[in-house]
Design a protein around this motif. Structure first.
Motif, PDB file in Angstrom:
ATOM      1  N   HIS A  43       0.835  -1.204   0.000  1.00  0.00           N
ATOM      2  CA  HIS A  43       0.000   0.000   0.000  1.00  0.00           C
ATOM      3  C   HIS A  43       0.873   1.259   0.000  1.00  0.00           C
ATOM      4  O   HIS A  43       0.607   2.208  -0.739  1.00  0.00           O
ATOM      5  N   LEU A  44       1.903   1.268   0.853  1.00  0.00           N
ATOM      6  CA  LEU A  44       2.769   2.458   0.935  1.00  0.00           C
ATOM      7  C   LEU A  44       3.473   2.720  -0.385  1.00  0.00           C
ATOM      8  O   LEU A  44       3.591   3.871  -0.830  1.00  0.00           O
ATOM      9  N   LEU A  45       3.933   1.647  -1.034  1.00  0.00           N
ATOM     10  CA  LEU A  45       4.649   1.815  -2.300  1.00  0.00           C
ATOM     11  C   LEU A  45       3.737   2.388  -3.383  1.00  0.00           C
ATOM     12  O   LEU A  45       4.174   3.148  -4.248  1.00  0.00           O
ATOM     13  N   ARG A  46       2.461   2.055  -3.313  1.00  0.00           N
ATOM     14  CA  ARG A  46       1.508   2.615  -4.291  1.00  0.00           C
ATOM     15  C   ARG A  46       1.109   4.043  -3.940  1.00  0.00           C
ATOM     16  O   ARG A  46       0.987   4.910  -4.801  1.00  0.00           O
ATOM     17  N   MET A  47       0.899   4.265  -2.649  1.00  0.00           N
ATOM     18  CA  MET A  47       0.408   5.580  -2.189  1.00  0.00           C
ATOM     19  C   MET A  47       1.483   6.654  -2.215  1.00  0.00           C
ATOM     20  O   MET A  47       1.235   7.790  -2.551  1.00  0.00           O
TER      21      MET A  47
END
Ligand SMILES: [Zn+2]
Length: 398
Positions: free
Chosen positions: A207-211
């Motif tokens: 999620h962090l890598l996408r956000m």
């Protein structure tokens, strides 16, 4: 007011690049630092207040980058008033809101979350509980917020946006919201790890890598940590700030600090407490995490202090957090705690002890000199050597 702090034993700058400063004196004029290191006899004699540090260590006021403020000096979660003023006695001179999610009955609609953020920002803009600066007003990212909404908020003075507690179906729904908030110039933050509020879901490395928010809030868990394997990915594959929190998983806090050093990313590591929460009110939380990093993760004490001061200021764009001319005059005097085994504040921190606080100055005003009501007593005794202003510096009245 002009304040001179003399007889310092050591000066910690808050700047990772040059964490220690030479000299024994700091002069403050108004709300800013004038000089650090040395000062002329005339500059010292001309001060309204002279603080004799008795050989203690000066550090920048601590910046807690994860505080659950609501309105006033009150925490609904722990039903306690005066917690921010108490944090000042833990050396915290700036608190940054982790979003006003604890406001009872908080709104979830677009107009409601915008109004909440603006109201919180305004309520703390000029009000300093206990002398502390509070950066409040972090809009909670909810579905339906648009780029125009974020532009409006930025224009109104809101600087922060927080992903993690919105009514999204999956955490990937935050991706466009974070992108729009960033495009409007807001500093974006994101809950990391297992859910802390029932139903909000875990947020992990994918999620962090996408956000790609600016800050991974409590990367070590708030309080539940994400998988160990995700830490290295976030450190290596992104440039986001790695916020380590007191009220999180201690093992992964240490893991994150070690990995950050291995990958030359320690400048991205910042400290917050993530309090008040269910974990409690922790006026000394920042000092605990500084001591944990220094004593358990081989981080030099002055670098751990920088992660709690100058690094937070750099990430959040604040004019505090370092002891340098023209910076905000937020200064804390630290010492080895009385009865301990170590001789100086930094040695005590390296030993895992909670440093003792001998004075806190915020916005150029000594809030107390002598004894913090929260830390152990200092070994040395800071005192007011001279004062021409009618103020009680004992900290017993406010
Ligand atoms: Zn939090």
């Amino acid at each position: 007011m002009k304040v001179a702090i003399v007889n310092l034993g050591q000066i910690v700058s808050g700047d990772l690049g040059e964490p220690l400063s030479a000299g024994d004196t700091i002069v403050i004029e108004g709300e800013r630092i004038a000089t650090v290191g040395s000062a002329s006899a005339a500059a010292v004699e001309g001060a309204d207040v002279i603080v004799d540090a008795d050989g203690m260590t000066a550090i920048p006021g601590l910046i807690d980058s994860h505080v659950h403020v609501t309105f006033g000096d009150y925490t609904p979660r722990q039903r306690t008033v005066g917690f921010l003023e108490s944090y000042v006695h833990g050396g915290v001179t700036t608190a940054i809101s982790a979003s006003e999610v604890h406001v009872p009955g908080r709104p979830r609609d677009v107009e409601g979350v915008k109004a909440l953020a603006v109201a919180a920002q305004r309520c703390f803009a000029d009000w300093r509980p206990g002398g502390m600066r509070v950066i409040a007003g972090s809009v909670i990212l909810e579905p339906g917020l648009t780029r125009a909404d974020f532009d409006e908020l930025a224009k109104k003075g809101v600087r922060l946006a927080k992903a993690g507690f919105g009514a999204v179906k999956t955490a990937y729904d935050y991706v466009p919201l974070v992108a729009d908030a960033k495009a409007a110039g807001l500093l974006t933050t994101c809950h990391t790890g297992g859910s802390s509020i029932p139903g909000s879901g875990a947020i992990t490395g994918d999620h962090l890598l996408r956000m790609r928010p600016h800050v991974s809030f409590h990367i070590n868990g708030g309080p539940t940590a994400m998988p160990d394997r995700d830490f290295e990915r976030v450190i290596v594959e992104t440039d986001m700030a790695l916020q380590v929190c007191t009220a999180g998983n201690l093992r992964t806090a240490l893991l994150c600090a070690r990995l950050a050093r291995t990958h030359q990313a320690f400048h991205r590591l910042i400290i917050g407490t993530d309090t008040p929460t269910g974990s409690g009110i922790m006026p000394l939380g920042m000092l605990y995490t500084i001591a944990h990093l220094a004593s358990l993760a081989d981080v030099a004490p002055e670098l751990a202090i920088a992660a709690a001061t100058g690094s937070n200021a750099r990430i959040y764009g604040l004019e505090s957090g370092v002891l340098e001319p023209a910076c905000a005059a937020d200064v804390v005097l630290l010492d080895a705690p009385e009865g301990g085994t170590q001789a100086t504040a930094l040695a005590a921190i390296g030993n895992g002890d909670i440093a003792a606080i001998g004075a806190v100055i915020t916005a150029g005003v000594p809030r107390f000199v002598g004894r913090s009501r929260n830390t152990p007593a200092t070994t040395r005794k800071a005192r007011i050597a001279r004062s021409t202003v009618p103020q009680d510096f004992s900290g017993t009245t406010h």
